[in-house]
Design a protein around this motif. Structure first.
Motif, PDB file in Angstrom:
ATOM      1  N   LEU A   1       0.880  -1.168   0.000  1.00 43.39           N
ATOM      2  CA  LEU A   1       0.000   0.000   0.000  1.00 43.39           C
ATOM      3  C   LEU A   1       0.917   1.217   0.000  1.00 43.39           C
ATOM      4  CD1 LEU A   1      -2.734   1.376   0.139  1.00 43.39           C
ATOM      5  CD2 LEU A   1      -2.638   1.217   2.626  1.00 43.39           C
ATOM      6  N   LEU A   2       0.940   1.913  -1.101  1.00 41.64           N
ATOM      7  CA  LEU A   2       1.810   3.070  -1.269  1.00 41.64           C
ATOM      8  C   LEU A   2       0.992   4.342  -1.090  1.00 41.64           C
ATOM      9  CD1 LEU A   2       3.763   1.842  -4.424  1.00 41.64           C
ATOM     10  CD2 LEU A   2       4.475   1.702  -2.020  1.00 41.64           C
ATOM     11  N   TYR A   3       1.631   5.369  -0.550  1.00 37.20           N
ATOM     12  CA  TYR A   3       0.951   6.652  -0.367  1.00 37.20           C
ATOM     13  C   TYR A   3       1.955   7.771  -0.602  1.00 37.20           C
ATOM     14  CZ  TYR A   3       3.184   6.835   4.245  1.00 37.20           C
ATOM     15  OH  TYR A   3       4.099   6.850   5.262  1.00 37.20           O
ATOM     16  N   ALA A   4       1.417   8.914  -1.004  1.00 37.87           N
ATOM     17  CA  ALA A   4       2.278  10.072  -1.266  1.00 37.87           C
ATOM     18  C   ALA A   4       1.445  11.338  -1.235  1.00 37.87           C
ATOM     19  CB  ALA A   4       2.978   9.938  -2.615  1.00 37.87           C
ATOM     20  N   TYR A   5       2.003  12.368  -0.618  1.00 35.81           N
ATOM     21  CA  TYR A   5       1.431  13.701  -0.696  1.00 35.81           C
ATOM     22  C   TYR A   5       2.015  14.398  -1.919  1.00 35.81           C
ATOM     23  CZ  TYR A   5      -0.506  13.144   3.989  1.00 35.81           C
ATOM     24  OH  TYR A   5      -1.222  12.711   5.068  1.00 35.81           O
ATOM     25  N   PRO A   6       1.324  15.397  -2.468  1.00 34.69           N
ATOM     26  CA  PRO A   6       1.823  16.057  -3.698  1.00 34.69           C
ATOM     27  C   PRO A   6       3.264  16.537  -3.555  1.00 34.69           C
ATOM     28  CG  PRO A   6      -0.415  16.799  -3.178  1.00 34.69           C
ATOM     29  CD  PRO A   6       0.033  15.967  -2.024  1.00 34.69           C
ATOM     30  N   GLY A   7       4.074  16.214  -4.535  1.00 35.29           N
ATOM     31  CA  GLY A   7       5.462  16.651  -4.565  1.00 35.29           C
ATOM     32  C   GLY A   7       6.394  15.797  -3.740  1.00 35.29           C
ATOM     33  N   GLU A   8       5.900  14.684  -3.142  1.00 35.31           N
ATOM     34  CA  GLU A   8       6.757  13.834  -2.325  1.00 35.31           C
ATOM     35  C   GLU A   8       6.855  12.435  -2.943  1.00 35.31           C
ATOM     36  OE1 GLU A   8       5.364  13.763   1.683  1.00 35.31           O
ATOM     37  OE2 GLU A   8       5.515  15.940   1.968  1.00 35.31           O
ATOM     38  N   LYS A   9       7.923  11.723  -2.571  1.00 35.12           N
ATOM     39  CA  LYS A   9       8.115  10.374  -3.075  1.00 35.12           C
ATOM     40  C   LYS A   9       7.157   9.409  -2.382  1.00 35.12           C
ATOM     41  CE  LYS A   9      13.027  10.921  -4.158  1.00 35.12           C
ATOM     42  NZ  LYS A   9      14.415  10.413  -3.899  1.00 35.12           N
ATOM     43  N   PRO A  10       6.693   8.380  -3.101  1.00 33.42           N
ATOM     44  CA  PRO A  10       5.793   7.396  -2.498  1.00 33.42           C
ATOM     45  C   PRO A  10       6.490   6.628  -1.366  1.00 33.42           C
ATOM     46  CG  PRO A  10       5.717   7.277  -4.890  1.00 33.42           C
ATOM     47  CD  PRO A  10       6.878   8.157  -4.542  1.00 33.42           C
ATOM     48  N   ARG A  11       5.731   6.297  -0.365  1.00 35.39           N
ATOM     49  CA  ARG A  11       6.215   5.482   0.753  1.00 35.39           C
ATOM     50  C   ARG A  11       5.254   4.317   0.962  1.00 35.39           C
ATOM     51  NH1 ARG A  11       6.947  10.533   4.726  1.00 35.39           N
ATOM     52  NH2 ARG A  11       5.435  11.330   3.206  1.00 35.39           N
ATOM     53  N   ALA A  12       5.780   3.243   1.508  1.00 37.34           N
ATOM     54  CA  ALA A  12       4.964   2.051   1.735  1.00 37.34           C
ATOM     55  C   ALA A  12       4.474   2.031   3.173  1.00 37.34           C
ATOM     56  CB  ALA A  12       5.768   0.793   1.423  1.00 37.34           C
TER      57      ALA A  12
ATOM     58  N   LEU B   1      -4.138  13.235  -0.286  1.00 38.15           N
ATOM     59  CA  LEU B   1      -3.292  12.059  -0.086  1.00 38.15           C
ATOM     60  C   LEU B   1      -3.614  11.041  -1.175  1.00 38.15           C
ATOM     61  CD1 LEU B   1      -1.270  10.424   1.629  1.00 38.15           C
ATOM     62  CD2 LEU B   1      -3.221   9.612   2.980  1.00 38.15           C
ATOM     63  N   HIS B   2      -2.589  10.628  -1.914  1.00 35.72           N
ATOM     64  CA  HIS B   2      -2.755   9.634  -2.974  1.00 35.72           C
ATOM     65  C   HIS B   2      -2.356   8.261  -2.435  1.00 35.72           C
ATOM     66  CE1 HIS B   2      -3.228  12.553  -6.386  1.00 35.72           C
ATOM     67  NE2 HIS B   2      -2.657  13.343  -5.485  1.00 35.72           N
ATOM     68  N   LEU B   3      -3.246   7.264  -2.628  1.00 38.57           N
ATOM     69  CA  LEU B   3      -2.972   5.904  -2.177  1.00 38.57           C
ATOM     70  C   LEU B   3      -3.240   4.941  -3.327  1.00 38.57           C
ATOM     71  CD1 LEU B   3      -5.127   7.213   0.349  1.00 38.57           C
ATOM     72  CD2 LEU B   3      -3.615   5.607   1.502  1.00 38.57           C
ATOM     73  N   TRP B   4      -2.448   3.893  -3.408  1.00 35.28           N
ATOM     74  CA  TRP B   4      -2.714   2.833  -4.373  1.00 35.28           C
ATOM     75  C   TRP B   4      -2.147   1.511  -3.861  1.00 35.28           C
ATOM     76  CZ3 TRP B   4       0.603   6.857  -4.982  1.00 35.28           C
ATOM     77  CH2 TRP B   4       1.947   6.578  -5.217  1.00 35.28           C
ATOM     78  N   VAL B   5      -2.868   0.454  -4.217  1.00 36.35           N
ATOM     79  CA  VAL B   5      -2.496  -0.912  -3.829  1.00 36.35           C
ATOM     80  C   VAL B   5      -1.794  -1.553  -5.022  1.00 36.35           C
ATOM     81  CG1 VAL B   5      -3.329  -3.175  -3.121  1.00 36.35           C
ATOM     82  CG2 VAL B   5      -4.424  -1.098  -2.230  1.00 36.35           C
ATOM     83  N   LYS B   6      -0.649  -2.167  -4.735  1.00 34.70           N
ATOM     84  CA  LYS B   6       0.165  -2.732  -5.811  1.00 34.70           C
ATOM     85  C   LYS B   6       0.466  -4.190  -5.534  1.00 34.70           C
ATOM     86  CE  LYS B   6       4.600  -2.017  -8.202  1.00 34.70           C
ATOM     87  NZ  LYS B   6       5.820  -1.178  -8.271  1.00 34.70           N
ATOM     88  N   ASN B   7       0.309  -5.037  -6.545  1.00 33.28           N
ATOM     89  CA  ASN B   7       0.747  -6.430  -6.479  1.00 33.28           C
ATOM     90  C   ASN B   7       2.230  -6.461  -6.852  1.00 33.28           C
ATOM     91  OD1 ASN B   7       1.427  -9.170  -7.228  1.00 33.28           O
ATOM     92  ND2 ASN B   7      -0.769  -9.602  -7.219  1.00 33.28           N
ATOM     93  N   VAL B   8       3.058  -6.751  -5.842  1.00 29.77           N
ATOM     94  CA  VAL B   8       4.505  -6.654  -6.035  1.00 29.77           C
ATOM     95  C   VAL B   8       4.996  -7.667  -7.055  1.00 29.77           C
ATOM     96  CG1 VAL B   8       6.748  -6.819  -4.887  1.00 29.77           C
ATOM     97  CG2 VAL B   8       4.796  -5.790  -3.696  1.00 29.77           C
ATOM     98  N   PHE B   9       4.499  -8.893  -6.988  1.00 28.51           N
ATOM     99  CA  PHE B   9       5.008  -9.950  -7.869  1.00 28.51           C
ATOM    100  C   PHE B   9       4.570  -9.729  -9.300  1.00 28.51           C
ATOM    101  CE2 PHE B   9       5.449 -11.815  -3.731  1.00 28.51           C
ATOM    102  CZ  PHE B   9       6.640 -12.512  -3.817  1.00 28.51           C
ATOM    103  N   LEU B  10       3.382  -9.173  -9.482  1.00 27.25           N
ATOM    104  CA  LEU B  10       2.922  -8.915 -10.843  1.00 27.25           C
ATOM    105  C   LEU B  10       3.283  -7.509 -11.304  1.00 27.25           C
ATOM    106  CD1 LEU B  10      -0.647 -10.524 -10.704  1.00 27.25           C
ATOM    107  CD2 LEU B  10       1.490 -11.536 -11.538  1.00 27.25           C
ATOM    108  N   ASN B  11       3.806  -6.684 -10.369  1.00 29.45           N
ATOM    109  CA  ASN B  11       4.139  -5.289 -10.670  1.00 29.45           C
ATOM    110  C   ASN B  11       2.951  -4.586 -11.314  1.00 29.45           C
ATOM    111  OD1 ASN B  11       5.762  -3.020 -10.710  1.00 29.45           O
ATOM    112  ND2 ASN B  11       6.598  -3.479 -12.752  1.00 29.45           N
ATOM    113  N   GLN B  12       1.804  -4.721 -10.614  1.00 29.92           N
ATOM    114  CA  GLN B  12       0.560  -4.208 -11.171  1.00 29.92           C
ATOM    115  C   GLN B  12      -0.209  -3.452 -10.085  1.00 29.92           C
ATOM    116  OE1 GLN B  12      -1.965  -7.305 -12.631  1.00 29.92           O
ATOM    117  NE2 GLN B  12      -3.536  -5.899 -13.399  1.00 29.92           N
ATOM    118  N   ASN B  13      -0.708  -2.282 -10.437  1.00 29.83           N
ATOM    119  CA  ASN B  13      -1.554  -1.524  -9.518  1.00 29.83           C
ATOM    120  C   ASN B  13      -2.968  -2.084  -9.558  1.00 29.83           C
ATOM    121  OD1 ASN B  13       0.565   0.157  -8.824  1.00 29.83           O
ATOM    122  ND2 ASN B  13       0.043   1.708 -10.360  1.00 29.83           N
ATOM    123  N   LEU B  14      -3.503  -2.392  -8.358  1.00 34.05           N
ATOM    124  CA  LEU B  14      -4.833  -2.993  -8.290  1.00 34.05           C
ATOM    125  C   LEU B  14      -5.937  -1.956  -8.088  1.00 34.05           C
ATOM    126  CD1 LEU B  14      -3.995  -6.087  -6.048  1.00 34.05           C
ATOM    127  CD2 LEU B  14      -3.999  -5.906  -8.550  1.00 34.05           C
TER     128      LEU B  14
END
Length: 456
Positions: A65-76, A107-120
């Motif tokens: 689960l990655l998140y980022a505020y505008p202008g910042e790098k995504p964090r897990a 706040l931007h959030l997205w769920v990512k499948n790490v093994f498939l390298n795909q945003n869900l």
């Protein structure tokens, strides 16, 4: 077998089971109407929890689960998992630090499948719009100043946001036939509610609560059978509420929940608090309570003495505010009237106390039965000048002419002579019908009758 399935087996063997569930089924149901695949909520607006459900079980390491505020790098955000009936897995992220939760920022959030390298899935939100407050705590319920009144006070779980919350109250009579929990058996249609702190009312009417402001429940409750009806609910702000129109002597239960006010902060209704029960005092009219004063300094109260029971009276003074300010009034014991030795038992119990005319008087009587049960009865509050008892004056009369009488009397209490009005009625001897003169000047004209006997 897919590659991640083997990792599931290895993870179950090597890793201790996680017990980090921060999301209850009740939390999930409260957010079900959001129609978001990624749900997020904040209890105090200084925290943030996000979660989503998957049909197939997989270790948390499969997802990010990655998140980022505008202008910042995504964090897990660190994930934990929990099983959800019937065969689902819930992945939960609780933001790790308070400084990661910022109000009024996208706040931007997205769920990512790490093994498939795909945003869900992904979502953009502001923390100040996803409130799901915990229910109020330290809920205290007690009888109000009038028979049939219930006063409730509470504290918000996060005092720093208490001014930005509104609260909903639901209540109903406690069903003594159900010992497992409260059951609503009927709808109450005469509820009123108001904050406890209001401007003073210098001359409140004693036959009506000065706070009485009828409010309708937020939503119309459909007609249902008596055992399945929902409790009436009231929406209020602040930390205290007064309900009137209840049945004196009955037991009631109540619950509270909170929601952001929708102005500064927004969100959903949180969960209901655990039920709180309260026993309301009975109406002192049932025991014939009467209080009076002869001198505007001392008050005497009397009530019917019950067989094989002992009783005692209590009192306290309060200022005339719309709603009671004394959440914990200090009741003082009313001094029992001494009985003359050798006198016959009276059918009344009496007590007396000193009072004044700058505050309202409240009276409570406790009756203890022979079995040790204690029953309390609350009297309607009154001012001392409204309980003045004036003895009947000694009346002197003489016939000044045929059919005319001259009446004279003297007020028994000179201090109240200018504040007293009188009523006069008269009848003839042997007659049953009493008459009242339209006016009483110096002389009272009556029809000729033998042996008139005027009565004041």
């Amino acid at each position: 077998m897919p590659s991640w399935a083997l990792l599931v087996v290895i993870s179950c063997l090597l890793l201790a089971p996680q017990n980090l569930a921060q999301v209850t089924s009740q939390d999930a149901s409260l957010l079900a109407s959001d129609s978001e695949s990624l749900n997020c909520f904040s209890r105090t607006f200084e925290d943030l929890t996000c979660f989503w459900d998957e049909e197939e079980a997989a270790p948390s390491e499969i997802y990010q689960l990655l998140y980022a505020y505008p202008g910042e790098k995504p964090r897990a955000c660190p994930l934990s998992s929990q099983r959800v009936l019937p065969f689902r897995t819930r992945y939960v992220c609780q933001f790790p630090a308070q400084d990661e939760v910022r109000l009024f920022s996208q706040l931007h959030l997205w769920v990512k499948n790490v093994f498939l390298n795909q945003n869900l899935t992904q979502r953009v939100l502001s923390v100040d719009s996803v409130g799901l407050p915990a229910p109020p705590r330290l809920i205290k319920a007690m009888g109000g100043s009038q028979p049939g009144e219930l006063q409730i006070c509470w504290e918000a779980p996060a005092p720093e946001i208490s001014e930005f919350l509104r609260h909903e109250l639901r209540y109903g009579p406690k069903d003594p036939r159900n010992s497992t929990g409260p059951t609503v058996t009927l709808l109450l249609s005469t509820e009123t509610c108001c904050p406890a702190l209001r401007r003073p009312n210098l001359a409140p009417a004693l036959d009506q609560s000065p706070c009485a402001q009828p409010m309708m429940p937020q939503q119309d409750v459909p007609e249902q059978t008596p055992t399945t009806r929902e409790a009436p609910s009231l929406t209020v702000k602040g930390g205290s509420c007064l309900i009137s129109g209840l049945q004196p002597g009955n037991s009631y239960w109540l619950q509270l929940r909170s929601q952001p006010d929708g102005v500064s902060l927004r969100g959903s209704w949180g969960s209901w608090s655990l039920p709180v029960t309260v026993d309301l005092p009975g109406d002192a009219v049932e025991i014939g309570l009467q209080c009076f004063t002869l001198d505007l300094k001392n008050v005497t109260c009397q009530w019917q003495q019950q067989d094989h029971a002992s009783s005692q009276g209590f009192f306290y003074h309060s200022r005339a505010w719309c709603c009671p300010r004394d959440r914990d009034p200090v009741w003082e014991k009313c001094e029992e009237q001494e009985k003359n030795p050798g006198s016959q038992p009276s059918q009344f119990s009496r007590c007396h106390f000193k009072s004044r005319n700058d505050s309202v008087i409240h009276i409570l009587v406790e009756v203890t039965t022979a079995q040790g049960a204690i029953h309390s009865y609350l009297g309607s509050p009154f001012w001392i000048h409204q309980a003045v008892l004036i003895p009947t004056p000694n009346l002197h009369w003489r016939e000044v002419s045929s059919g005319q009488l001259e009446l004279e009397w003297q007020h028994p209490s000179p201090w109240a002579a200018q504040e007293t009005s009188y009523q006069l009625r008269y009848t003839g001897e042997g007659h049953q019908d009493w008459k009242e003169p339209e006016a009483c000047p110096v002389a009272l004209t009556s029809r000729p009758a033998p042996g008139p006997r005027p009565v004041p």
